[in-house]
Design a protein around this motif. Sequence first.
Motif, mmCIF file in Angstrom:
data_model
loop_
_atom_site.group_PDB
_atom_site.id
_atom_site.type_symbol
_atom_site.label_atom_id
_atom_site.label_comp_id
_atom_site.label_asym_id
_atom_site.label_seq_id
_atom_site.Cartn_x
_atom_site.Cartn_y
_atom_site.Cartn_z
ATOM 1 N N ASP A 1 78.987 42.437 36.662
ATOM 2 C CA ASP A 1 77.575 42.163 36.932
ATOM 3 C C ASP A 1 76.738 42.762 35.810
ATOM 4 O OD1 ASP A 1 75.015 41.814 37.865
ATOM 5 O OD2 ASP A 1 75.418 42.632 39.859
ATOM 6 N N ALA A 2 76.285 41.893 34.896
ATOM 7 C CA ALA A 2 75.452 42.333 33.778
ATOM 8 C C ALA A 2 74.027 41.822 33.931
ATOM 9 C CB ALA A 2 76.062 41.852 32.463
ATOM 10 N N ARG A 3 73.655 41.500 35.170
ATOM 11 C CA ARG A 3 72.286 41.041 35.417
ATOM 12 C C ARG A 3 71.317 42.170 35.109
ATOM 13 N NH1 ARG A 3 73.346 38.846 41.375
ATOM 14 N NH2 ARG A 3 74.527 40.767 41.329
ATOM 15 N N GLU A 4 70.163 41.790 34.595
ATOM 16 C CA GLU A 4 69.080 42.698 34.224
ATOM 17 C C GLU A 4 69.375 43.511 32.969
ATOM 18 O OE1 GLU A 4 66.293 42.131 35.811
ATOM 19 O OE2 GLU A 4 67.356 40.844 37.207
ATOM 20 N N LEU A 5 70.506 43.271 32.314
ATOM 21 C CA LEU A 5 70.794 43.943 31.053
ATOM 22 C C LEU A 5 70.343 43.045 29.902
ATOM 23 C CD1 LEU A 5 74.382 45.371 31.681
ATOM 24 C CD2 LEU A 5 72.187 46.539 31.871
ATOM 25 N N LEU B 1 77.177 40.971 26.448
ATOM 26 C CA LEU B 1 78.316 40.677 25.575
ATOM 27 C C LEU B 1 79.185 41.910 25.373
ATOM 28 C CD1 LEU B 1 79.947 38.929 23.640
ATOM 29 C CD2 LEU B 1 78.293 39.509 21.866
ATOM 30 N N LEU B 2 78.573 43.036 25.094
ATOM 31 C CA LEU B 2 79.344 44.261 24.862
ATOM 32 C C LEU B 2 80.146 44.658 26.096
ATOM 33 C CD1 LEU B 2 76.747 46.339 22.827
ATOM 34 C CD2 LEU B 2 78.752 45.125 21.958
ATOM 35 N N LYS B 3 79.529 44.553 27.258
ATOM 36 C CA LYS B 3 80.228 44.911 28.498
ATOM 37 C C LYS B 3 81.355 43.913 28.791
ATOM 38 C CE LYS B 3 77.013 47.961 30.599
ATOM 39 N NZ LYS B 3 77.795 49.171 30.615
ATOM 40 N N ALA B 4 81.142 42.634 28.464
ATOM 41 C CA ALA B 4 82.199 41.628 28.648
ATOM 42 C C ALA B 4 83.387 41.941 27.737
ATOM 43 C CB ALA B 4 81.660 40.233 28.365
ATOM 44 N N LYS B 5 83.116 42.315 26.501
ATOM 45 C CA LYS B 5 84.192 42.673 25.564
ATOM 46 C C LYS B 5 85.003 43.852 26.104
ATOM 47 C CE LYS B 5 82.227 41.313 21.110
ATOM 48 N NZ LYS B 5 81.758 41.843 19.819
ATOM 49 N N GLY C 1 95.697 36.037 30.446
ATOM 50 C CA GLY C 1 95.682 35.030 31.509
ATOM 51 C C GLY C 1 94.715 35.339 32.639
ATOM 52 N N GLN C 2 94.245 36.572 32.722
ATOM 53 C CA GLN C 2 93.295 36.917 33.766
ATOM 54 C C GLN C 2 91.903 36.392 33.410
ATOM 55 O OE1 GLN C 2 93.812 41.230 34.281
ATOM 56 N NE2 GLN C 2 94.791 40.771 36.239
ATOM 57 N N VAL C 3 91.092 36.197 34.465
ATOM 58 C CA VAL C 3 89.756 35.620 34.295
ATOM 59 C C VAL C 3 88.681 36.640 34.669
ATOM 60 C CG1 VAL C 3 88.166 33.816 35.100
ATOM 61 C CG2 VAL C 3 90.579 33.291 34.724
ATOM 62 N N LEU C 4 87.699 36.760 33.785
ATOM 63 C CA LEU C 4 86.530 37.596 34.026
ATOM 64 C C LEU C 4 85.377 36.707 34.445
ATOM 65 C CD1 LEU C 4 84.973 40.338 33.747
ATOM 66 C CD2 LEU C 4 84.419 39.601 31.408
ATOM 67 N N TRP C 5 84.754 37.042 35.571
ATOM 68 C CA TRP C 5 83.536 36.345 36.015
ATOM 69 C C TRP C 5 82.364 37.239 35.626
ATOM 70 C CZ3 TRP C 5 81.717 36.003 41.772
ATOM 71 C CH2 TRP C 5 80.525 35.254 41.841
ATOM 72 N N LEU C 6 81.568 36.769 34.699
ATOM 73 C CA LEU C 6 80.427 37.517 34.177
ATOM 74 C C LEU C 6 79.136 36.918 34.711
ATOM 75 C CD1 LEU C 6 79.020 39.488 32.146
ATOM 76 C CD2 LEU C 6 79.300 37.683 30.429
ATOM 77 N N LEU C 7 78.269 37.757 35.251
ATOM 78 C CA LEU C 7 76.946 37.339 35.715
ATOM 79 C C LEU C 7 75.916 38.004 34.816
ATOM 80 C CD1 LEU C 7 78.891 37.976 38.333
ATOM 81 C CD2 LEU C 7 76.873 37.270 39.549
ATOM 82 N N ARG D 1 74.283 31.807 24.313
ATOM 83 C CA ARG D 1 74.759 31.673 22.933
ATOM 84 C C ARG D 1 75.867 32.697 22.659
ATOM 85 N NH1 ARG D 1 70.421 33.620 20.709
ATOM 86 N NH2 ARG D 1 71.358 35.661 20.852
ATOM 87 N N ASP D 2 75.620 33.939 23.058
ATOM 88 C CA ASP D 2 76.547 35.025 22.735
ATOM 89 C C ASP D 2 77.932 34.823 23.335
ATOM 90 O OD1 ASP D 2 74.453 36.223 21.398
ATOM 91 O OD2 ASP D 2 74.060 37.719 22.958
ATOM 92 N N ILE D 3 77.996 34.459 24.597
ATOM 93 C CA ILE D 3 79.294 34.329 25.270
ATOM 94 C C ILE D 3 80.080 33.146 24.712
ATOM 95 C CG2 ILE D 3 80.448 33.947 27.486
ATOM 96 C CD1 ILE D 3 79.200 36.789 27.083
ATOM 97 N N ARG D 4 79.397 32.031 24.471
ATOM 98 C CA ARG D 4 80.094 30.876 23.870
ATOM 99 C C ARG D 4 80.661 31.228 22.492
ATOM 100 N NH1 ARG D 4 79.353 26.526 26.927
ATOM 101 N NH2 ARG D 4 77.442 26.328 28.124
#
Length: 84
Positions: free
Chosen positions: A15-19, A25-29, A38-44, A52-55
């Motif tokens: 949950d990166a809402r309000e950031l 992007l940094l927290k997703a990395k 093979g695991q999946v991260l669900w990023l909000l 733009r950043d995530i793509r």
Amino acid sequence: MTDVSVDHPFDQQLDARELACPLPLLKAKQAISGMQVGQVLWLLATDAGSQRDIRRYAELSGHILEASETFDGEFHYWLRKSGD
């Protein structure tokens, strides 16, 4: 928030809402680096720059952006960790 996780299976949620950019992007990395291939991260996120950043991150890193959806001003991303 709409419950959209049923349509897209995931292993870990971030949950990166309000950031502000570049924190989603940094927290997703960081999250993906601790996951198994093979695991999946669900990023909000709520920061419009995350679109733009995530793509771009997926393109450059080799991870797979399986889905990207917008719900009520929130951006949802499902990133699968690749073996690269």
